[in-house]
Design a protein around this motif. Structure first.
Motif, PDB file in Angstrom:
ATOM      1  N   LEU A  36      -0.948  -5.351   5.047  1.00 33.10           N
ATOM      2  CA  LEU A  36       0.356  -5.454   5.714  1.00 33.10           C
ATOM      3  C   LEU A  36       1.181  -4.190   5.489  1.00 33.10           C
ATOM      4  O   LEU A  36       1.622  -3.910   4.372  1.00 33.10           O
ATOM      5  CB  LEU A  36       1.110  -6.682   5.185  1.00 33.10           C
ATOM      6  CG  LEU A  36       0.392  -8.018   5.395  1.00 33.10           C
ATOM      7  CD1 LEU A  36       1.128  -9.133   4.657  1.00 33.10           C
ATOM      8  CD2 LEU A  36       0.291  -8.341   6.877  1.00 33.10           C
ATOM      9  N   HIS A  37       1.378  -3.458   6.576  1.00 30.89           N
ATOM     10  CA  HIS A  37       2.238  -2.273   6.544  1.00 30.89           C
ATOM     11  C   HIS A  37       3.453  -2.501   7.422  1.00 30.89           C
ATOM     12  O   HIS A  37       3.489  -3.416   8.245  1.00 30.89           O
ATOM     13  CB  HIS A  37       1.505  -1.050   7.110  1.00 30.89           C
ATOM     14  CG  HIS A  37       0.432  -0.519   6.221  1.00 30.89           C
ATOM     15  ND1 HIS A  37       0.608   0.589   5.440  1.00 30.89           N
ATOM     16  CD2 HIS A  37      -0.825  -0.952   5.990  1.00 30.89           C
ATOM     17  CE1 HIS A  37      -0.505   0.833   4.766  1.00 30.89           C
ATOM     18  NE2 HIS A  37      -1.402  -0.084   5.079  1.00 30.89           N
ATOM     19  N   SER A  38       4.436  -1.615   7.261  1.00 25.61           N
ATOM     20  CA  SER A  38       5.533  -1.512   8.231  1.00 25.61           C
ATOM     21  C   SER A  38       6.026  -0.075   8.182  1.00 25.61           C
ATOM     22  O   SER A  38       5.373   0.774   7.566  1.00 25.61           O
ATOM     23  CB  SER A  38       6.620  -2.540   7.927  1.00 25.61           C
ATOM     24  OG  SER A  38       6.954  -2.532   6.567  1.00 25.61           O
ATOM     25  N   GLY A  39       7.151   0.188   8.812  1.00 25.91           N
ATOM     26  CA  GLY A  39       7.540   1.589   8.970  1.00 25.91           C
ATOM     27  C   GLY A  39       8.080   2.251   7.718  1.00 25.91           C
ATOM     28  O   GLY A  39       8.123   3.470   7.619  1.00 25.91           O
ATOM     29  N   ASN A  61       0.873  -1.176   0.000  1.00 26.23           N
ATOM     30  CA  ASN A  61       0.000   0.000   0.000  1.00 26.23           C
ATOM     31  C   ASN A  61       0.910   1.226   0.000  1.00 26.23           C
ATOM     32  O   ASN A  61       0.667   2.216  -0.684  1.00 26.23           O
ATOM     33  CB  ASN A  61      -0.882  -0.087   1.258  1.00 26.23           C
ATOM     34  CG  ASN A  61      -1.982   0.938   1.296  1.00 26.23           C
ATOM     35  OD1 ASN A  61      -1.872   2.000   0.711  1.00 26.23           O
ATOM     36  ND2 ASN A  61      -3.052   0.630   2.025  1.00 26.23           N
ATOM     37  N   HIS A  62       2.008   1.090   0.754  1.00 30.73           N
ATOM     38  CA  HIS A  62       3.148   2.009   0.667  1.00 30.73           C
ATOM     39  C   HIS A  62       4.321   1.225   0.072  1.00 30.73           C
ATOM     40  O   HIS A  62       4.625   0.120   0.530  1.00 30.73           O
ATOM     41  CB  HIS A  62       3.501   2.564   2.050  1.00 30.73           C
ATOM     42  CG  HIS A  62       2.415   3.431   2.613  1.00 30.73           C
ATOM     43  ND1 HIS A  62       1.826   3.200   3.837  1.00 30.73           N
ATOM     44  CD2 HIS A  62       1.798   4.510   2.070  1.00 30.73           C
ATOM     45  CE1 HIS A  62       0.884   4.129   4.035  1.00 30.73           C
ATOM     46  NE2 HIS A  62       0.854   4.930   2.986  1.00 30.73           N
ATOM     47  N   GLY A  63       4.972   1.799  -0.923  1.00 30.73           N
ATOM     48  CA  GLY A  63       5.908   1.028  -1.736  1.00 30.73           C
ATOM     49  C   GLY A  63       7.222   0.667  -1.079  1.00 30.73           C
ATOM     50  O   GLY A  63       7.972  -0.159  -1.606  1.00 30.73           O
ATOM     51  N   ASP A  64       7.541   1.260   0.077  1.00 31.65           N
ATOM     52  CA  ASP A  64       8.838   0.975   0.727  1.00 31.65           C
ATOM     53  C   ASP A  64       8.662   0.141   2.006  1.00 31.65           C
ATOM     54  O   ASP A  64       9.515   0.166   2.881  1.00 31.65           O
ATOM     55  CB  ASP A  64       9.597   2.277   1.027  1.00 31.65           C
ATOM     56  CG  ASP A  64       8.881   3.163   2.037  1.00 31.65           C
ATOM     57  OD1 ASP A  64       7.681   2.907   2.330  1.00 31.65           O
ATOM     58  OD2 ASP A  64       9.511   4.119   2.546  1.00 31.65           O
ATOM     59  N   GLU A  65       7.553  -0.594   2.084  1.00 32.63           N
ATOM     60  CA  GLU A  65       7.283  -1.418   3.270  1.00 32.63           C
ATOM     61  C   GLU A  65       7.388  -2.889   2.851  1.00 32.63           C
ATOM     62  O   GLU A  65       6.432  -3.485   2.358  1.00 32.63           O
ATOM     63  CB  GLU A  65       5.913  -1.049   3.849  1.00 32.63           C
ATOM     64  CG  GLU A  65       5.901   0.423   4.272  1.00 32.63           C
ATOM     65  CD  GLU A  65       4.569   0.962   4.765  1.00 32.63           C
ATOM     66  OE1 GLU A  65       4.518   2.140   5.141  1.00 32.63           O
ATOM     67  OE2 GLU A  65       3.580   0.212   4.782  1.00 32.63           O
ATOM     68  N   TYR A  66       8.586  -3.452   3.026  1.00 27.90           N
ATOM     69  CA  TYR A  66       8.954  -4.693   2.331  1.00 27.90           C
ATOM     70  C   TYR A  66       8.549  -5.982   3.034  1.00 27.90           C
ATOM     71  O   TYR A  66       8.526  -7.039   2.401  1.00 27.90           O
ATOM     72  CB  TYR A  66      10.463  -4.694   2.057  1.00 27.90           C
ATOM     73  CG  TYR A  66      10.836  -3.538   1.164  1.00 27.90           C
ATOM     74  CD1 TYR A  66      10.453  -3.543  -0.177  1.00 27.90           C
ATOM     75  CD2 TYR A  66      11.482  -2.420   1.662  1.00 27.90           C
ATOM     76  CE1 TYR A  66      10.730  -2.469  -1.003  1.00 27.90           C
ATOM     77  CE2 TYR A  66      11.771  -1.336   0.845  1.00 27.90           C
ATOM     78  CZ  TYR A  66      11.398  -1.363  -0.484  1.00 27.90           C
ATOM     79  OH  TYR A  66      11.658  -0.299  -1.286  1.00 27.90           O
ATOM     80  N   ARG A  97       9.495   3.611  -3.118  1.00 27.85           N
ATOM     81  CA  ARG A  97       9.081   4.827  -2.410  1.00 27.85           C
ATOM     82  C   ARG A  97       7.732   4.621  -1.729  1.00 27.85           C
ATOM     83  O   ARG A  97       6.950   3.775  -2.113  1.00 27.85           O
ATOM     84  CB  ARG A  97       8.960   5.989  -3.398  1.00 27.85           C
ATOM     85  CG  ARG A  97      10.228   6.286  -4.165  1.00 27.85           C
ATOM     86  CD  ARG A  97       9.983   7.415  -5.144  1.00 27.85           C
ATOM     87  NE  ARG A  97       9.632   8.632  -4.429  1.00 27.85           N
ATOM     88  CZ  ARG A  97      10.520   9.521  -3.980  1.00 27.85           C
ATOM     89  NH1 ARG A  97      11.793   9.331  -4.203  1.00 27.85           N
ATOM     90  NH2 ARG A  97      10.133  10.591  -3.337  1.00 27.85           N
ATOM     91  N   ARG A  98       7.475   5.449  -0.720  1.00 26.04           N
ATOM     92  CA  ARG A  98       6.175   5.399  -0.037  1.00 26.04           C
ATOM     93  C   ARG A  98       5.052   5.772  -1.007  1.00 26.04           C
ATOM     94  O   ARG A  98       3.994   5.157  -1.013  1.00 26.04           O
ATOM     95  CB  ARG A  98       6.206   6.386   1.142  1.00 26.04           C
ATOM     96  CG  ARG A  98       4.928   6.416   1.973  1.00 26.04           C
ATOM     97  CD  ARG A  98       5.144   7.268   3.214  1.00 26.04           C
ATOM     98  NE  ARG A  98       3.972   7.353   4.060  1.00 26.04           N
ATOM     99  CZ  ARG A  98       3.593   6.439   4.948  1.00 26.04           C
ATOM    100  NH1 ARG A  98       4.304   5.328   5.080  1.00 26.04           N
ATOM    101  NH2 ARG A  98       2.530   6.601   5.698  1.00 26.04           N
ATOM    102  N   THR A  99       5.299   6.786  -1.815  1.00 22.47           N
ATOM    103  CA  THR A  99       4.255   7.330  -2.680  1.00 22.47           C
ATOM    104  C   THR A  99       4.579   7.049  -4.143  1.00 22.47           C
ATOM    105  O   THR A  99       5.709   6.696  -4.488  1.00 22.47           O
ATOM    106  CB  THR A  99       4.110   8.844  -2.461  1.00 22.47           C
ATOM    107  OG1 THR A  99       5.361   9.462  -2.785  1.00 22.47           O
ATOM    108  CG2 THR A  99       3.748   9.162  -1.016  1.00 22.47           C
TER     109      THR A  99
HETATM  110 ZN   LIG Z   1       2.230   1.861   5.324  1.00 22.20          ZN
END
Ligand SMILES: [Zn+2]
Length: 335
Positions: free
Chosen positions: A143-146, A57-62, A99-101
Motif C-alpha cells: 500500500l502506497h500513496s503520494g 514502504n515509504h514512511g510518509d504514506e499514511y 519521511r519517505r526515506t
Molecule cells: Zn510509496
C-alpha cells in the motif's frame, strides 16, 4: 550470502494471532546494542494461502499504514483460512520520522531491492523481505500513496509481465481491490522495486496509490480499508463478497511520457484537477518565477489525452519534479 541479521519475535508457523517485531540489530550512539523494531502481526489458521500485506514502504504514506494498523487490531484467526502477515511500517525508521526515506542511512526502501544483508538498515530490511517474507507468501499487497510531495487518485495497479498468467491474476487482484480506478502501471525505474522482487518470485503483486499530501482523509481510509478487505477475499483467505464500486475506470500507462516533469524552478500553478480529463496540448500547469514581477510563466502541456492520475502537492517546485501524471482511459486492461 550470509543469513539475514533480522530475527522475528513471532512464530510464522503458529496458529492464532500474534503481534511482535522484526528485530534488526543496529549499534548507534544512543544504543550500543540496540535494534530497529519493525512491528509485525501474523494471523494464521490451518492450511491455506499466505498473503503478505505491507504499508510504510515509504514512511510518509499514511493511508496504508493506518488501514493495516486497523486490520492488525481487528482480524481474528477464526476469519482466516491460511495466513496473513501484516507489516504496516516496512521502513520503520522512515515511518517513525514521518519521511519517505530512512533517517538512519537515507535509504529509500522501494529503491533498495533485492537488498543486502551487509548493507545499511534499509538494504537489510529489503533483503529480509526478498529472502524470508516474500518466499513465505503466495500473494502480496503493497500500500502506497503520494506522501508529502504528491497527491494521487486512489487506485490499485498491476504491471505488464512476461508471465501472462501472473499478469492476469495480478490485474484481477487490482480490480478486485475495489478502488474506482484500476491501472496497468508504468514505473519510471522498476529495477530496485519491491514489486519486481515479488513478481520475479512468481507471486501475485498488487500495488496501490491511495491519496497523498502526507496525510489521510476519511474517504482515502475508507478506500484503503475496503481494498484490504477485498484483497483477502480475492486471495481466498477470508470469506465474503468483493465489494466493487458500480463503475470502475481502467487506465493504461504506456510509457514514460505519462510523466510531465519540470525543467524549471518556481511556483506551481495547477490548471488541471486530479481525476479530471485533459486533451493533448492542453496547459496542465504553469510555473511562475517568484524572484520578480512581470515575467511570463512557463506553461506545461499534456503529452496525451487522458486522466490526471497524480499531481505535485507542494506549490514550490524544482527542476526534475513530477508535476502531473496522465494515464490513458481504456475499455479493458486485459490482453
Ligand atoms: Zn510509496
Amino acid at each position: 550470502m550470509r543469513p539475514s541479521p533480522i530475527s522475528a519475535t513471532v512464530d510464522f508457523d503458529a496458529d492464532g494471532v500474534q503481534h511482535g517485531f522484526l528485530k534488526l540489530p543496529v549499534s548507534h550512539d544512543e544504543s550500543a546494542w540496540g535494534a530497529v523494531m519493525i512491528p509485525v502481526t501474523v494471523v494464521k489458521n490451518g492450511d491455506g494461502p499466505t498473503a503478505l500485506l505491507t504499508g510504510g514502504n515509504h514512511g510518509d504514506e499514511y493511508e496504508g499504514i493506518t488501514a493495516l494498523l486497523k486490520l492488525a487490531r481487528r482480524l481474528t484467526a477464526e476469519e482466516v483460512t491460511g495466513r496473513v502477515i501484516i507489516v504496516p511500517m516496512m521502513n520503520q525508521p522512515a515511518a517513525q520520522a514521518g519521511r519517505r526515506t530512512s533517517p538512519m542511512d537515507r535509504g529509500n526502501l522501494n529503491r533498495s531491492f533485492p537488498g543486502d544483508p551487509d548493507g545499511g538498515p534499509t538494504k537489510q530490511i529489503a533483503d529480509y523481505f526478498t529472502r524470508v517474507l516474500v518466499p513465505m507468501c503466495d500473494i502480496a499487497l503493497d500500500l502506497h500513496s503520494g506522501g508529502r510531495t504528491l497527491d494521487i487518485l486512489p487506485f490499485a495497479a498491476a504491471h505488464r509481465l512476461d508471465d501472462l498468467d501472473l499478469e492476469r491474476q495480478s490485474l484481477k487482484g487490482a480490480i478486485d481491490f475495489g478502488a474506482s480506478t484500476a491501472i496497468m502501471m508504468y514505473e519510471l525505474d522498476a529495477a530496485a522495486l519491491y514489486d519486481t522482487v515479488v513478481e520475479s518470485q512468481g507471486k501475485v503483486l498488487v500495488t496501490t496509490e491511495l491519496g497523498g499530501g502526507g496525510t489521510s482523509t476519511p474517504a482515502s481510509i475508507e478506500i484503503s480499508e475496503r481494498g484490504v478487505r477485498n484483497f483477502l477475499i480475492f486471495a481466498g483467505i477470508t470469506e465474503g463478497e468483493v465489494q466493487r464500486p458500480p463503475r470502475q475506470q481502467y487506465v493504461e500507462m504506456p510509457d514514460a511520457s505519462c510523466y510531465v516533469q519540470s525543467e524549471h524552478a518556481g511556483l506551481l500553478e495547477m490548471t488541471c484537477a486530479l481525476g479530471g480529463l485533459v486533451r493533448e496540448g492542453e496547459v496542465v500547469a504553469r510555473i511562475w518565477d517568484i524572484t520578480r514581477t512581470g515575467a511570463e510563466p512557463v506553461a506545461y502541456r499534456a503529452s496525451r489525452d487522458g486522466l490526471v492520475l497524480a499531481r505535485r502537492f507542494p506549490a514550490r517546485v524544482e527542476m526534475g519534479d513530477t508535476l502531473v501524471v496522465i494515464g490513458e482511459l481504456v475499455e479493458t486492461l486485459e490482453r
